[in-house]
Design a protein around this motif. Structure first.
Motif: not given
Length: 140
Positions: A4-18, A27-38
């Motif tokens: 899901s988009a929620k899982v995507f955002f969680t995984e992005v934060r996990t990988v990209y925070t360091p 960041g991250p700036e998160e949006s799911d208007l058209v497609a989930p993106s960070t």
């Protein structure tokens, strides 16, 4: 099952925070208007990760914002143009399940770390991105 988009955002934060901390990105700036993106922003360039949940894929791009326009280029394409990778296919784009999603995100984050040192100067970054075939988007 595609995450899901929620899982995507969680995984992005996990990988990209360091990675964001190491590269001095905000960041991250998160949006799911058209497609989930960070989006993670740096002083010169930023990195956008987009989740195509219908296809079960992710894409990672580098963005350079100027007053009148924005340049965007695929991170793998830029890495090849800079010469830090030799050929396409070094990273995965698949995100059909959470394991594939995490692997693909890690690959894109690794490529961001490879290209980032070459993008510290605005003029050099623009030149490299144009050499890599960046698309230009007008802001007017």
């Amino acid at each position: 099952m595609v995450p899901s988009a929620k899982v995507f955002f969680t995984e992005v934060r996990t990988v990209y925070t360091p990675v964001a901390a190491a590269l001095g990105l905000t960041g991250p700036e998160e949006s799911d208007l058209v497609a989930p993106s960070t989006y993670y922003a740096g002083p010169v360039v930023g990195y956008r990760i987009t989740f195509g949940y219908r296809e079960g894929t992710i894409s990672g791009s580098v963005e350079l914002h100027r007053d009148a326009y924005c340049l965007t280029v695929d991170v793998e394409q830029l890495a090849m143009a800079i010469g830090v990778v030799e050929k396409r296919g070094g990273i995965s784009f698949s995100a059909k399940n959470q394991k594939q999603l995490r692997k693909s995100l890690q690959g894109h984050a690794d490529y961001a770390q490879l290209v980032h040192p070459f993008l510290a100067d605005l003029d050099a970054a623009e030149k490299l991105m144009r050499q890599a075939g960046a698309r230009e988007w007008s802001k007017r």
